[in-house]
Design a protein around this motif. Structure first.
Motif, PDB file in Angstrom:
ATOM      1  N   GLN A 146       7.672   5.894  -0.342  1.00 32.27           N
ATOM      2  CA  GLN A 146       6.477   6.495  -0.945  1.00 32.27           C
ATOM      3  C   GLN A 146       5.332   6.619   0.078  1.00 32.27           C
ATOM      4  N   LEU A 187       1.015   5.715  -3.184  1.00 32.22           N
ATOM      5  CA  LEU A 187       1.476   6.119  -1.851  1.00 32.22           C
ATOM      6  C   LEU A 187       0.845   5.240  -0.783  1.00 32.22           C
ATOM      7  N   ILE A 206       5.086  14.498   2.722  1.00 34.31           N
ATOM      8  CA  ILE A 206       5.844  13.350   2.243  1.00 34.31           C
ATOM      9  C   ILE A 206       7.330  13.615   2.508  1.00 34.31           C
ATOM     10  N   ASP A 210      11.618  11.561  -1.659  1.00 33.42           N
ATOM     11  CA  ASP A 210      10.613  11.043  -2.584  1.00 33.42           C
ATOM     12  C   ASP A 210      10.164  12.134  -3.555  1.00 33.42           C
TER      13      ASP A 210
END
Length: 414
Positions: A146, A187, A206, A210
């Motif tokens: 994350q 996060l 990201i 995820d």
């Protein structure tokens, strides 16, 4: 050393002091006008070349040339679709990704952001953002952790440093008249990138694994790829997009950023026209100078005619005189323009430091400095056009000089 009569007399007239000081003033003004026009045109074109280079090398190095995004859900067979995309001879590299928009929150501070879920192993085939990440690259993103990588401006606005936690708020589709609260996803800031311009304030990254869990997707819903000819990206995007079975949106950089390239080309064209008109006005001063010079040298012309000088010899005298002014103006303008163009970025930075204000803001433009790239071919073309226009400006005064009648002039002198 032998020199043609026209060249010898023309150069002598160019260097000689005129009895009428106003003629000398107009002659100097014409040289300065041509110099200024050539100099400004070279500097302006170099700035436009710089913007074009920055667009190509900086903005297009971090924005995918082409994006194919599935309308609903994700790709049925991602691996097969990737192989089809990469099999096209114009495609240099491809990488799957997922696009999502969200709201980042750190304490009481919030920031809306476009988030790009990338595949770290293949992202470098498509963009070069990895090289702008401080203290590492895409390896900072680990699946299942994350993590997020943000632009320096976003991190600064939220007051974040690497390793700190934040919250991502993702909107959820509503059912009927009931609005669902946003999904709250914790996060960790894994890294910060800085490349200058708007990207620092509008993008976050990201890991694709995820994003798949967040959105409940079986695989990526988009593929980005890089092409060998950026100006042909629109055509290549359709060619590749139509070869895939999925129903998708086909987008190229020309769709999102093409207006910048078109604006640059339009400004370059307008600059050519407008500043060449400035040079043309300066060349009209040559006409005035030579008309008055012809009137001043009527007796000399009459004597040369009686000594056997041909019509074209007399014309060439004044063509040489006017061309000399044009040549000097063009050379001075080319040298001054080239020097300023080569140092334009440093000059503007110094000016910004003096006035305490940035001329180009990275929050508005895709770069935060004034770029410049000198093109030698353009310098030659601009200088040659200015010289040619100055030569054309001599034709009427030269024609008038050849029409002077010796008998009348010498008769009046007695």
């Amino acid at each position: 050393m032998f020199r043609p009569l026209s060249l010898f007399v023309g150069l002598r007239y160019s260097r000689a002091k005129h009895k009428n000081k106003f003629v000398s003033f107009i002659s100097i003004a014409s040289i300065l006008g041509i110099s200024l026009g050539v100099m400004v045109l070279i500097v302006g074109l170099s700035a436009m070349n710089g913007f074009e280079k920055a667009l190509r090398d900086q903005l297009l190095s971090v924005i995918p040339h082409v994006e194919l995004e599935v309308v609903n859900g994700s790709f049925n067979d991602l691996e097969s679709s990737l192989r089809t995309v990469e099999s096209n001879p114009h495609v240099l590299g491809a990488s799957p990704y997922i696009n999502l928009s969200g709201l980042l929150q750190k304490d009481t501070k919030m920031k809306a952001l476009q988030i790009r879920a990338i595949t770290p192993e293949t992202e470098d085939r498509v963009t070069e953002i990895g090289q702008y990440i401080e203290q590492g690259g895409w390896e900072l993103l680990t699946a299942g952790e994350q993590q997020i990588i943000l632009g320096k401006n976003v991190a600064k606005q939220l007051g974040l440093t690497v390793g700190q936690s934040l919250i991502l708020l993702l909107p959820q589709p509503s059912r009927g008249n009931k609005l669902k609260p946003p999904r709250v996803i914790p996060l960790t800031l894994a890294g910060i990138f800085e490349m200058g311009g708007q990207v620092d304030s509008t993008l976050g990254f990201i890991h694709i694994d995820d994003a798949q869990k967040m959105l409940g997707l079986s695989s990526a819903n988009a593929i980005a790829f890089k092409v060998d000819d950026i100006l042909d990206a629109q055509k290549i995007s359709r060619e590749v997009g139509y070869s895939l079975p999925d129903y998708m949106y086909i987008k190229s950089w020309i769709t999102s950023q093409g207006y910048l390239y078109q604006d640059i080309q339009m400004v370059k064209s307008l600059m050519y026209v407008i500043l060449l008109l400035v040079v043309a006005v300066a060349c009209f001063n040559i006409v005035s100078t030579l008309v008055m010079a012809v009137n001043e040298k009527r007796g000399d012309i009459a004597i040369l005619k009686t000594m056997g000088a041909s019509t074209w010899s007399l014309r060439f005298i004044f063509i040489v005189q006017g061309a000399f002014n044009g040549l000097v103006g063009s050379v001075i303008g080319a040298i001054a323009g080239s020097y300023i163009a080569l140092n334009l970025t440093a000059i503007i930075k110094t000016l910004e430091a003096v006035i305490g204000h940035k001329i180009l803001s990275g929050d508005i433009y895709f770069i935060d400095f004034l770029p410049s790239e000198l093109n030698v071919d353009q310098v030659v073309v601009v200088s040659s056009l200015a010289f040619l226009m100055s030569v054309l400006a001599t034709l009427y005064p030269a024609w008038r000089a050849s029409k002077i009648q010796p008998a009348q002039e010498l008769g009046y002198s007695h």
